[in-house]
Design a protein around this motif. Structure first.
Motif, PDB file in Angstrom:
ATOM      1  N   PRO A 112       0.813  -1.237   0.000  1.00  0.00           N
ATOM      2  CA  PRO A 112       0.000   0.000   0.000  1.00  0.00           C
ATOM      3  C   PRO A 112       0.835   1.271   0.000  1.00  0.00           C
ATOM      4  O   PRO A 112       0.374   2.314  -0.441  1.00  0.00           O
ATOM      5  N   PHE A 116       0.046   0.870  -6.192  1.00  0.00           N
ATOM      6  CA  PHE A 116      -0.528  -0.206  -5.389  1.00  0.00           C
ATOM      7  C   PHE A 116      -1.715  -0.840  -6.100  1.00  0.00           C
ATOM      8  O   PHE A 116      -2.611  -0.150  -6.590  1.00  0.00           O
ATOM      9  N   PRO A 133      -4.660  -3.099  -5.140  1.00  0.00           N
ATOM     10  CA  PRO A 133      -5.337  -3.690  -3.977  1.00  0.00           C
ATOM     11  C   PRO A 133      -6.224  -4.873  -4.351  1.00  0.00           C
ATOM     12  O   PRO A 133      -6.670  -5.022  -5.485  1.00  0.00           O
ATOM     13  N   GLN A 159      -0.385  -6.009   1.233  1.00  0.00           N
ATOM     14  CA  GLN A 159      -1.787  -6.332   1.491  1.00  0.00           C
ATOM     15  C   GLN A 159      -2.285  -7.194   0.343  1.00  0.00           C
ATOM     16  O   GLN A 159      -2.297  -6.777  -0.808  1.00  0.00           O
TER      17      GLN A 159
END
Length: 474
Positions: free
Chosen positions: A239, A245, A247, A267
């Motif tokens: 992150p 990033f 996700p 993550q």
């Protein structure tokens, strides 16, 4: 032109002209009801001027609330019912104004009456014409939006075609015999995933599939290609990378061979590392696993760091092998954590770890120093048949559920000082090469407790109704 089409619009225009011609020919204002109606409306001019527009606004608002704009649908105001509602409201306003003005003209002096009646008809028809202009304006806006949407869809289709072409060419490059071409394919896939969020999981799946393939090409150049694939995954799953990033992605690296795999502070969703081989040092510290994490049968040859990680779902490490030190300090396991038959070749550190689900360490082998100090076991802690070759420290641990150490083997010092047991604690058939330490332990009393303590220790109640363990022998 929508669902009505040109014939529908022509029919509507013809019907409107026919109504206007009939009204002008019959001149209904000459009859008795119309002067009466005009007198009533003339007495409520403010309500007439403000009420009809307010009613039109309410009808429009109700239509907008009932049918909100969505992809592929028109706003209610630009739909045909909305256009007709606006035109109808303006027309009603014009007819009402026409009646009021004709009523006022009828009450004027006879010399001025014809001119006032003509002006009333002109203003009334002007307002009715304004209704047609409003409808035409709304239809024009509708056509403009239709044109803009068609242009947007065309551009989107072209963009998707470009992404598809780039993706196809990049995947073809991964099968090339030249390592440089394969590297170019990886970087092309990375660019596509960065620019197209919809393609990210697919591209991550391709990268994982490449890493799962056996090492059949020349070792030197191919190792650089694989390290690049690893770097792309680990870089975009952190992150802290800002716009870079990616996700909510899942990884499937079942059976893959990974070198110095560094996924710290990342993550990820569901991960599958079953039977994977991690050569060199491995880092998952401070990583958040939002889905199930499978490491069953995985082999870690170097130092493994999983400290301060967070497992939101099940964590499965059954039969995993850790060749060097394994760090789990401060990690939180929200669901069940399974380490049955796991092998820890060197030291393993679990200080401050939190198990909110059941912790399974059945038949696990701890070869080096082992520390579960300050650990929290919110559910069952299962160490049945576990083997601790060197010291095993559980000082200040909290066992809220049952703690089972039946048939466990402690080759070094077993330290359980200041531990707290809310559930049952059983050490049935556990073996100790040195006298275990259970001093200042706290046992919460229950009528149905079924504890089995090591030989040489017994429970002594205290004044605060919390028992402690005391040595009963030398």
């Amino acid at each position: 032109m929508g669902r009505l089409g040109r014939p529908g619009l022509l029919l509507g225009a013809g019907a409107g002209l026919l109504v206007v011609a009939a009204v002008l020919d019959l001149r209904p204002w000459r009859y008795v009801p119309w002067p009466v109606l005009g007198s009533v409306l003339a007495g409520h001019v403010v309500l007439l001027v403000l009420g009809i527009p307010a009613l039109a606004v309410l009808i429009t608002g109700a239509g907008l609330r009932r049918r909100r704009p969505r992809d592929g649908t028109w706003p209610w105001l630009l739909s045909y019912p909305g256009v007709l509602s606006v035109a109808g409201a303006v027309t009603v306003h014009g007819v009402a104004a026409l009646i009021v003005m004709l009523h006022l003209a009828a009450r004027s002096p006879a010399a001025e009456r014809p001119a006032l009646q003509i002006d009333a008809i002109k203003y009334g028809l002007g307002i009715v014409a304004a209704a047609g202009a409003a409808a035409a304006l709304l239809l024009g806006v509708r056509r403009q939006q239709h044109t803009e949407q068609a242009q947007a869809y065309t551009e989107l289709d072209a963009a998707e075609r470009r992404v598809t072409d780039l993706y196809t060419k990049a995947v073809e490059q991964l099968g090339h015999a030249d390592a440089a071409v394969r590297l170019g394919g990886l970087y092309a896939l990375e660019r596509v995933a960065q620019s197209s969020e919809q393609q990210r999981q697919t591209i991550v799946n391709v990268l994982c599939a490449y890493l799962r393939m056996p090492l059949s090409r020349e070792p030197g150049p191919e190792s650089q290609v694989r390290l690049t694939a690893q770097r792309i995954l680990t870089t975009h799953l952190a992150p802290g990378g800002g716009p870079a990033f990616w996700p909510g992605l899942s990884l499937d690296l079942t059976g893959a061979t990974l070198t110095d795999f560094d996924l710290h502070s990342a993550q990820v969703a569901t991960v599958r590392f079953s039977a994977a081989t991690f050569t060199g040092d491995t880092r998952f510290d401070r990583t958040s696993f939002t889905g199930t994490a499978r490491f069953d049968g995985a082999t870690f040859t170097g130092v493994t760091r999983l400290d301060n990680a967070h497992f939101a779902n099940a964590a499965i490490f059954r039969a995993a092998s850790f060749g060097e030190a394994a760090w789990f300090g401060g990690t939180t396991f929200t669901r069940d954590a399974s380490f049955d038959n796991a092998r820890f070749g060197k030291d393993s550190w679990w200080y401050g770890v939190t198990f909110r689900g059941a912790a399974w360490f059945g038949n696990a082998a701890f070869t080096g120093e082992t520390s579960f100090e300050d650990a929290h076991f919110a559910d069952a802690a299962w160490f049945r048949g576990a083997a601790f070759t060197h010291s095993a420290r559980f000082r200040r641990a909290l066992f809220y559920g049952n703690a089972q150490f039946d048939n466990a083997e402690f080759g070094g010092r077993a330290q359980f000082e200041e531990t707290t047991y809310l559930g049952d604690a059983t050490f049935d058939a556990a073996s100790f090469t040195q006298f275990p330490g259970f001093g200042q332990c706290r046992i919460v009393p229950r009528a149905d407790r079924a504890d089995v303590w090591p030989q040489g220790w017994l429970v002594a109640p205290e004044t605060d109704d919390v028992g402690t363990l005391l040595r009963s022998g030398p």
